[in-house]
Design an enzyme around this catalytic site. Sequence first.
Site, PDB file in Angstrom:
ATOM      1  N   ASN A  26       0.848  -1.195   0.000  1.00  0.00           N
ATOM      2  CA  ASN A  26       0.000   0.000   0.000  1.00  0.00           C
ATOM      3  C   ASN A  26       0.878   1.237   0.000  1.00  0.00           C
ATOM      4  O   ASN A  26       1.980   1.231   0.552  1.00  0.00           O
ATOM      5  CB  ASN A  26      -0.870  -0.008   1.266  1.00  0.00           C
ATOM      6  CG  ASN A  26      -1.790   1.206   1.341  1.00  0.00           C
ATOM      7  OD1 ASN A  26      -2.247   1.718   0.316  1.00  0.00           O
ATOM      8  ND2 ASN A  26      -2.050   1.673   2.550  1.00  0.00           N
ATOM      9  N   HIS A  68       1.051   5.279   1.086  1.00  0.00           N
ATOM     10  CA  HIS A  68       0.382   6.161   2.060  1.00  0.00           C
ATOM     11  C   HIS A  68       1.049   7.533   2.055  1.00  0.00           C
ATOM     12  O   HIS A  68       2.280   7.624   2.068  1.00  0.00           O
ATOM     13  CB  HIS A  68       0.461   5.527   3.462  1.00  0.00           C
ATOM     14  CG  HIS A  68      -0.241   6.309   4.514  1.00  0.00           C
ATOM     15  ND1 HIS A  68      -1.618   6.328   4.633  1.00  0.00           N
ATOM     16  CD2 HIS A  68       0.239   7.126   5.475  1.00  0.00           C
ATOM     17  CE1 HIS A  68      -1.948   7.130   5.635  1.00  0.00           C
ATOM     18  NE2 HIS A  68      -0.841   7.614   6.164  1.00  0.00           N
ATOM     19  N   SER A  90       5.094   6.932   2.019  1.00  0.00           N
ATOM     20  CA  SER A  90       5.584   5.603   2.413  1.00  0.00           C
ATOM     21  C   SER A  90       4.937   4.520   1.566  1.00  0.00           C
ATOM     22  O   SER A  90       3.779   4.652   1.164  1.00  0.00           O
ATOM     23  CB  SER A  90       5.226   5.320   3.884  1.00  0.00           C
ATOM     24  OG  SER A  90       5.670   6.366   4.730  1.00  0.00           O
ATOM     25  N   ASP A 139      -2.379   0.849   8.251  1.00  0.00           N
ATOM     26  CA  ASP A 139      -1.083   1.406   7.805  1.00  0.00           C
ATOM     27  C   ASP A 139       0.041   1.069   8.793  1.00  0.00           C
ATOM     28  O   ASP A 139       0.914   1.881   9.064  1.00  0.00           O
ATOM     29  CB  ASP A 139      -1.208   2.937   7.657  1.00  0.00           C
ATOM     30  CG  ASP A 139      -2.256   3.314   6.625  1.00  0.00           C
ATOM     31  OD1 ASP A 139      -3.045   4.235   6.894  1.00  0.00           O
ATOM     32  OD2 ASP A 139      -2.299   2.659   5.570  1.00  0.00           O
TER      33      ASP A 139
HETATM   34  C1  GRF Z   1      -2.771   8.860  -2.575  1.00  0.00           C
HETATM   35  O1  GRF Z   1      -2.019   9.882  -1.945  1.00  0.00           O
HETATM   36  C2  GRF Z   1      -2.873   7.675  -1.670  1.00  0.00           C
HETATM   37  O2  GRF Z   1      -1.721   7.409  -0.921  1.00  0.00           O
HETATM   38  C3  GRF Z   1      -3.969   8.127  -0.747  1.00  0.00           C
HETATM   39  O3  GRF Z   1      -4.910   8.772  -1.571  1.00  0.00           O
HETATM   40  C4  GRF Z   1      -4.223   9.276  -2.710  1.00  0.00           C
HETATM   41  C5  GRF Z   1      -4.853   8.661  -3.927  1.00  0.00           C
HETATM   42  O4  GRF Z   1      -4.496   9.418  -5.002  1.00  0.00           O
HETATM   43  N1  GRF Z   1      -4.550   6.994  -0.060  1.00  0.00           N
HETATM   44  P1  GRF Z   1      -4.725   8.844  -6.496  1.00  0.00           P
HETATM   45  O5  GRF Z   1      -6.099   8.185  -6.506  1.00  0.00           O
HETATM   46  O6  GRF Z   1      -3.624   7.860  -6.761  1.00  0.00           O
HETATM   47  O7  GRF Z   1      -4.639  10.059  -7.359  1.00  0.00           O
END
Ligand code: GRF
Length: 196
Positions: free
Chosen positions: A105, A107, A134, A143
């Site tokens: 994942n 984050h 991360s 997370d």
């Molecule tokens: C990313 O920053 C992800 O880590 C977080 O939400 C955002 C999603 O952005 N959970 P996208 O859909 O990839 O534009």
Amino acid sequence: LKLVVLISGGGSNLRSLLEAAHDAEYPARVVAVGADRDADGFEHADAFGIPTFSVPFSSFADREAWGDELLAQVQQWQPDLVVLSGFMRLVPPRVVEALAPNLINTHPAYLPEFPGAHGVRDALAAGVDRTGASVIVVDNGVDSGPVLAQRRIPVLPGDDESSLHDRIKIVERELLVQTVLDIANGTIDLEQEPTA
Ligand code: GRF
């Protein structure tokens, strides 16, 4: 390395992975893109001719039933690695157990700082002058899995959630593309990662 990527939103990180994987030299291919809804980010998969599937959370009686269907759809593609990239649902334990450790994942914070669905907003609220991005192995916590890659990102005066998140996403994409590459070429061995 065959990837299934799961999103919920615009999929900008997915797009970066698709662009990287489009290069024949990159040893990973996205074989399908899934979501918990009819995600806007499907447009990126469509642009690359990659199949999409959605498992709408609202169509299921409970989280476990939804998770079981999501798992069935993911496993249909026989992925080597499942990438959560802007996937805004907690993955039920049965799904984590079935996919671990080949489930990562991304984050938008410097974990273990600011876990959860509002990592960017929480960093701003905390008034810190730096946060980060991360990539982790998914476990049954929020997370909380082992960190595979992370980088510090400054919080600038005048930042709001959107400007900070945009700056973080630029780094997230780089980390994600690099981490998938490291897993594909064996630099990272997920079987060796410490389970939390
Ligand atoms: C990313 O920053 C992800 O880590 C977080 O939400 C955002 C999603 O952005 N959970 P996208 O859909 O990839 O534009």
